[in-house]
Design a protein around this motif. Structure first.
Motif, PDB file in Angstrom:
ATOM      1  N   LEU A  99       0.908  -9.075   0.002  1.00  0.00           N
ATOM      2  CA  LEU A  99       1.047  -9.749   1.292  1.00  0.00           C
ATOM      3  C   LEU A  99      -0.144  -9.477   2.196  1.00  0.00           C
ATOM      4  O   LEU A  99      -0.661 -10.374   2.863  1.00  0.00           O
ATOM      5  N   SER A 100      -0.596  -8.219   2.244  1.00  0.00           N
ATOM      6  CA  SER A 100      -1.749  -7.890   3.075  1.00  0.00           C
ATOM      7  C   SER A 100      -2.324  -6.545   2.648  1.00  0.00           C
ATOM      8  O   SER A 100      -1.693  -5.785   1.909  1.00  0.00           O
ATOM      9  N   GLU A 101      -3.530  -6.276   3.133  1.00  0.00           N
ATOM     10  CA  GLU A 101      -4.190  -4.995   2.917  1.00  0.00           C
ATOM     11  C   GLU A 101      -4.124  -4.203   4.216  1.00  0.00           C
ATOM     12  O   GLU A 101      -4.387  -4.752   5.299  1.00  0.00           O
ATOM     13  N   LEU A 102      -3.771  -2.921   4.120  1.00  0.00           N
ATOM     14  CA  LEU A 102      -3.707  -2.068   5.296  1.00  0.00           C
ATOM     15  C   LEU A 102      -4.668  -0.903   5.124  1.00  0.00           C
ATOM     16  O   LEU A 102      -4.908  -0.438   4.007  1.00  0.00           O
ATOM     17  N   HIS A 103      -5.192  -0.416   6.243  1.00  0.00           N
ATOM     18  CA  HIS A 103      -5.974   0.822   6.225  1.00  0.00           C
ATOM     19  C   HIS A 103      -5.230   1.823   7.098  1.00  0.00           C
ATOM     20  O   HIS A 103      -5.077   1.632   8.309  1.00  0.00           O
ATOM     21  N   VAL A 104      -4.729   2.864   6.464  1.00  0.00           N
ATOM     22  CA  VAL A 104      -3.897   3.839   7.161  1.00  0.00           C
ATOM     23  C   VAL A 104      -4.640   5.163   7.222  1.00  0.00           C
ATOM     24  O   VAL A 104      -4.872   5.804   6.195  1.00  0.00           O
ATOM     25  N   GLU A 105      -5.032   5.574   8.405  1.00  0.00           N
ATOM     26  CA  GLU A 105      -5.719   6.860   8.577  1.00  0.00           C
ATOM     27  C   GLU A 105      -4.726   8.012   8.454  1.00  0.00           C
ATOM     28  O   GLU A 105      -3.604   7.928   8.963  1.00  0.00           O
ATOM     29  N   PRO A 106      -5.107   9.094   7.785  1.00  0.00           N
ATOM     30  CA  PRO A 106      -6.361   9.353   7.067  1.00  0.00           C
ATOM     31  C   PRO A 106      -6.247   9.094   5.564  1.00  0.00           C
ATOM     32  O   PRO A 106      -6.943   9.707   4.769  1.00  0.00           O
ATOM     33  N   PHE A 107      -5.369   8.175   5.183  1.00  0.00           N
ATOM     34  CA  PHE A 107      -5.034   7.995   3.773  1.00  0.00           C
ATOM     35  C   PHE A 107      -5.821   6.879   3.100  1.00  0.00           C
ATOM     36  O   PHE A 107      -5.747   6.727   1.885  1.00  0.00           O
ATOM     37  N   GLY A 108      -6.529   6.086   3.886  1.00  0.00           N
ATOM     38  CA  GLY A 108      -7.331   5.031   3.301  1.00  0.00           C
ATOM     39  C   GLY A 108      -6.545   3.752   3.086  1.00  0.00           C
ATOM     40  O   GLY A 108      -5.499   3.521   3.691  1.00  0.00           O
ATOM     41  N   ALA A 144      10.557  20.101  -4.407  1.00  0.00           N
ATOM     42  CA  ALA A 144       9.991  19.022  -3.602  1.00  0.00           C
ATOM     43  C   ALA A 144       8.519  18.811  -3.947  1.00  0.00           C
ATOM     44  O   ALA A 144       7.785  19.783  -4.181  1.00  0.00           O
ATOM     45  N   TRP A 145       8.107  17.535  -3.997  1.00  0.00           N
ATOM     46  CA  TRP A 145       6.691  17.260  -4.190  1.00  0.00           C
ATOM     47  C   TRP A 145       5.898  17.971  -3.093  1.00  0.00           C
ATOM     48  O   TRP A 145       6.247  17.886  -1.909  1.00  0.00           O
ATOM     49  N   PRO A 146       4.832  18.701  -3.431  1.00  0.00           N
ATOM     50  CA  PRO A 146       4.104  19.473  -2.421  1.00  0.00           C
ATOM     51  C   PRO A 146       3.415  18.625  -1.357  1.00  0.00           C
ATOM     52  O   PRO A 146       3.066  19.138  -0.302  1.00  0.00           O
ATOM     53  N   ASP A 147       3.240  17.322  -1.616  1.00  0.00           N
ATOM     54  CA  ASP A 147       2.583  16.454  -0.639  1.00  0.00           C
ATOM     55  C   ASP A 147       3.562  15.476   0.021  1.00  0.00           C
ATOM     56  O   ASP A 147       3.175  14.413   0.479  1.00  0.00           O
ATOM     57  N   ASN A 148       4.854  15.851   0.090  1.00  0.00           N
ATOM     58  CA  ASN A 148       5.835  14.957   0.708  1.00  0.00           C
ATOM     59  C   ASN A 148       5.506  14.655   2.166  1.00  0.00           C
ATOM     60  O   ASN A 148       5.753  13.542   2.647  1.00  0.00           O
ATOM     61  N   ALA A 149       4.957  15.627   2.889  1.00  0.00           N
ATOM     62  CA  ALA A 149       4.596  15.370   4.287  1.00  0.00           C
ATOM     63  C   ALA A 149       3.550  14.261   4.365  1.00  0.00           C
ATOM     64  O   ALA A 149       3.637  13.358   5.214  1.00  0.00           O
ATOM     65  N   GLU A 150       2.542  14.317   3.482  1.00  0.00           N
ATOM     66  CA  GLU A 150       1.512  13.282   3.458  1.00  0.00           C
ATOM     67  C   GLU A 150       2.116  11.939   3.051  1.00  0.00           C
ATOM     68  O   GLU A 150       1.816  10.898   3.655  1.00  0.00           O
ATOM     69  N   ARG A 151       2.950  11.949   2.042  1.00  0.00           N
ATOM     70  CA  ARG A 151       3.502  10.705   1.508  1.00  0.00           C
ATOM     71  C   ARG A 151       4.310   9.953   2.567  1.00  0.00           C
ATOM     72  O   ARG A 151       4.155   8.743   2.749  1.00  0.00           O
ATOM     73  N   PHE A 152       5.174  10.672   3.274  1.00  0.00           N
ATOM     74  CA  PHE A 152       6.038   9.962   4.213  1.00  0.00           C
ATOM     75  C   PHE A 152       5.398   9.779   5.594  1.00  0.00           C
ATOM     76  O   PHE A 152       5.842   8.930   6.371  1.00  0.00           O
ATOM     77  N   THR A 153       4.342  10.522   5.861  1.00  0.00           N
ATOM     78  CA  THR A 153       3.523  10.175   7.028  1.00  0.00           C
ATOM     79  C   THR A 153       2.798   8.863   6.760  1.00  0.00           C
ATOM     80  O   THR A 153       2.734   7.980   7.635  1.00  0.00           O
ATOM     81  N   LEU A 154       2.241   8.714   5.569  1.00  0.00           N
ATOM     82  CA  LEU A 154       1.622   7.446   5.183  1.00  0.00           C
ATOM     83  C   LEU A 154       2.613   6.298   5.328  1.00  0.00           C
ATOM     84  O   LEU A 154       2.291   5.240   5.893  1.00  0.00           O
TER      85      LEU A 154
END
Length: 486
Positions: free
Chosen positions: A57-66, A105-115
């Protein structure tokens, strides 16, 4: 009204528990009553494999995840549009959406759900290039809680609501994680994400919400007390005027013994002899002894302390001294898995345990069991007791949360007025479970009474129509308040 329904799972695209069931049903019920609801969730690897079709549908740029992509599809079996956030943090990782194969828990869950929350934020602010902007943002549990805190920083802000499906899971991380996520520093305060020096996603959602809903009226009251509040009871008492309990519903099409394709024999309240046939066939499938007179007890769910299954094990020897059988389906705590497997080995033909999850078998256990045991220490809503009632399987429950709101204990009064539909333990320990099974066995032997109790349960209406109407009323109140402010 346009509603963005943000969730980390939705059946049949991803499901680990009640949140997946609710997210797979409530949006459709809301659309049936006129709301323009669009569901958004991560594009997990397993989700993409379950979809017959989707398109970018579209391209997004989400800081700081790219960069990430926004995909669009339809929730299978419905007309609900689904937006999927595709990024390697989700899309390259099969299996459980929250935990590794060994249950951590996945060690990067904070990053994943912040994204995920930041992608939702772009859609809510009409910066995603999809030509649609919501009036209302409805978050669910901690995984989307941060979204409401982020939206609160923008003016004019959206109408915001969060549903707490289980307060025990809050998304708590240390301050170093917060700093690493590149979030606005204005969020690091008690009215934002900070809670006793840590980052708390669910608290962020509560602080950012106009209304906080829970999945049953009893649970809405319970979470404002220390025993059930998990450290947030003070905040919820402060917001008590905004805390609303709305009982979950179930999908009456998916859970219908008269038309369920997973059942060997379909039946309804007037043809309960076919339920007995399902019991015999289930006994054969699970290698239990063919015994019509044994009280077959079903147990389905996560093997955790919350579900009280450790107490079932404590009570097992006394329970199995009665003419009963036990059919267990679930997974979770490895010690509980081992203990139930060992129990089945000690009682061949009396106890059957299947580890993991099997949707078809879950339906057959609901249909083939005589009673369904739910000795939960706490239960925000619970769905299995509703499935059980619909299938003429009497629930044995601990009277907490949604179990208290849906199961009517068998007493002389409730038998007389025709409302009794199960057995409610007001105190929970192993002796209580032994007592409750004994009570069920006593009533089971009176076939006329038992059939009356079954029919009462099968007449209960747990469809989503009423609950969806209550959510819509909250949506309207929020929109009216926004209009008055404008």
């Amino acid at each position: 009204m346009r509603v963005l329904f943000a969730t980390s799972e939705a059946h049949p695209l991803m499901k680990t528990g009640g949140l997946g069931d609710v997210s797979g049903s409530l949006p459709s019920a809301l659309r049936a009553q006129g709301a323009d609801v669009r569901l958004i969730m991560p594009a997990y690897a397993d989700t993409l494999t379950r979809l017959p079709a989707w398109h970018p549908l579209s391209e997004l740029h989400v800081e700081p995840f790219g960069p990430c992509r926004l995909l669009e599809t339809i929730l299978p079996g419905s007309d609900v549009p689904v937006l999927l956030v595709e990024h390697p943090l989700f899309s390259s990782r099969p299996g459980n959406p929250y935990n590794t194969a060994d249950g951590h828990a996945w060690p990067d869950n904070a990053e994943r759900f912040t994204l995920f929350c930041r992608a939702c934020e772009l859609i809510a602010l009409d910066r995603a290039g999809i030509g649609w902007k919501p009036d209302i943002v409805h978050a669910n549990d901690w995984q989307s809680g941060l979204l409401l805190a982020l939206l609160q920083l923008h003016a004019p802000s959206h109408a915001r609501l969060i549903t707490i499906h289980n307060l025990a899971y809050q998304g708590v991380f240390d301050r170093a994680t917060f700093e690493r996520l590149g979030l606005p520093w204005t969020l690091w305060q008690p009215h934002g994400v900070e809670h006793w020096g840590e980052m708390n996603f669910l608290k962020a959602g509560i602080n950012g919400a106009r209304f906080i809903t829970t999945v049953s009226p009893s649970y809405a009251r319970e979470i404002q007390t220390p025993p059930f509040g998990n450290g947030l009871d003070g905040l919820l008492r402060h917001r008590q005027a905004d805390v609303v309990g709305i009982l979950n519903g179930i999908d009456p099409r998916e859970w219908d013994p008269a038309h369920d394709p997973a059942l060997p024999r379909n039946y309804d309240a007037e043809h309960l002899e076919a339920k007995r046939e399902n019991k015999r066939i289930l006994q054969a499938e699970l290698e239990l002894a063919q015994d019509d007179d044994a009280l077959l007890i079903g147990v389905i769910g996560r093997m955790t302390e919350q579900k009280g299954l450790d107490l079932v094990l404590q009570a097992a020897d006394d329970v199995l001294a009665m003419p009963v059988q036990l059919a267990v389906l679930g997974s979770g705590d490895k010690a509980l898995e081992w203990s139930f497997t060992e129990l089945a080995a000690r009682h061949p033909g009396r106890v059957s345990v299947r580890l993991g999850y099997n949707e078809g078998l879950a339906h057959r256990i609901e249909a083939g069991s005589d009673v369904f045991l739910m000795p939960s220490r706490f239960e925000p809503c619970g769905l299995n007791q509703m499935y059980s009632l619909r299938y003429g399987t009497l629930p044995i429950v601990h009277g907490v949360g949604g179990l208290n709101d849906t199961v009517v204990d068998i007493t002389p009064e409730t038998l007389a007025d025709g409302t009794a539909n199960g057995i409610v333990m007001r105190y929970l320990d192993a002796p209580a479970i032994i007592w409750a099974v004994g009570q069920a066995l006593h009533h089971f032997r009176d076939k006329a009474r038992w059939h009356a109790l079954q029919r009462t349960g099968m007449r209960c209406d747990f469809s989503w129509e009423k609950s969806a109407g209550q959510y819509l009323e909250l949506y309207r109140r929020m929109l009216a308040e926004r209009g008055a402010e404008d």
